[in-house]
Design a protein around this motif. Sequence first.
Motif, PDB file in Angstrom:
ATOM      1  N   THR A  48       0.821  -1.209   0.000  1.00  0.00           N
ATOM      2  CA  THR A  48       0.000   0.000   0.000  1.00  0.00           C
ATOM      3  C   THR A  48       0.859   1.265   0.000  1.00  0.00           C
ATOM      4  N   GLY A  49       1.613   1.481   1.073  1.00  0.00           N
ATOM      5  CA  GLY A  49       2.355   2.729   1.216  1.00  0.00           C
ATOM      6  C   GLY A  49       3.837   2.638   0.934  1.00  0.00           C
TER       7      GLY A  49
ATOM      8  N   ILE B 187       0.924   1.305  -3.940  1.00  0.00           N
ATOM      9  CA  ILE B 187      -0.236   1.777  -4.696  1.00  0.00           C
ATOM     10  C   ILE B 187      -0.627   3.186  -4.261  1.00  0.00           C
ATOM     11  N   TYR B 188      -0.493   3.471  -2.963  1.00  0.00           N
ATOM     12  CA  TYR B 188      -0.828   4.801  -2.427  1.00  0.00           C
ATOM     13  C   TYR B 188       0.365   5.427  -1.717  1.00  0.00           C
TER      14      TYR B 188
ATOM     15  N   LEU C  17       5.824   5.644  -5.545  1.00  0.00           N
ATOM     16  CA  LEU C  17       4.452   5.435  -5.979  1.00  0.00           C
ATOM     17  C   LEU C  17       4.457   4.537  -7.212  1.00  0.00           C
TER      18      LEU C  17
ATOM     19  N   HIS D   8      -4.295  -5.533  -3.621  1.00  0.00           N
ATOM     20  CA  HIS D   8      -3.226  -4.879  -4.392  1.00  0.00           C
ATOM     21  C   HIS D   8      -3.190  -5.454  -5.806  1.00  0.00           C
TER      22      HIS D   8
ATOM     23  N   GLN E 207      -5.916  -0.997 -12.999  1.00  0.00           N
ATOM     24  CA  GLN E 207      -5.277   0.241 -13.447  1.00  0.00           C
ATOM     25  C   GLN E 207      -4.316   0.008 -14.617  1.00  0.00           C
TER      26      GLN E 207
END
Length: 146
Positions: free
Chosen positions: A9-10, A37-38, A66, A85, A92
């Motif tokens: 995620t981060g 992803i974020y 990112l 994820h 995307q």
Amino acid sequence: MQRILFVCTGNTCRSPMAEAILRHKKIVGMEVRSAGIYAAHGSEASAHAKQVLDDNKVVHNHRSTLLTNQEVDWADLILTMTSSHKFAIQQQYPHSTAKVFTLKEYTGEPFDHDVIDPYGGSLAQYKETFNQLDKLIEKAIGKINS
């Protein structure tokens, strides 16, 4: 050259630990990166992630990245920490679908394809995640090399 991208995620806990673990194994012909992803660009790994890597004598020097089309296109294999994820990347970046797997899925784990998220947890939780990642990465290396 085999290029592996770990994604969470981060990009401050699981994927940087996975990247450092695989890089530590010094496998000839294999490059590794990680992304989130974020992720906020340029953040350090979490304090507990760095501590666990240090405790296991795994060299690391991480700044978060990112996930972008550039990283997706760079990778031959994208290994995510969770099913969500994986699905987010496939939605995307539909051109990447064939090369995206959860790490557990790729290594043949039959159930629960999510790696434990230690974010905000204790040092013990980070150690548990590190140990899980280390075992899964050993299995992944075996599959890649076979």
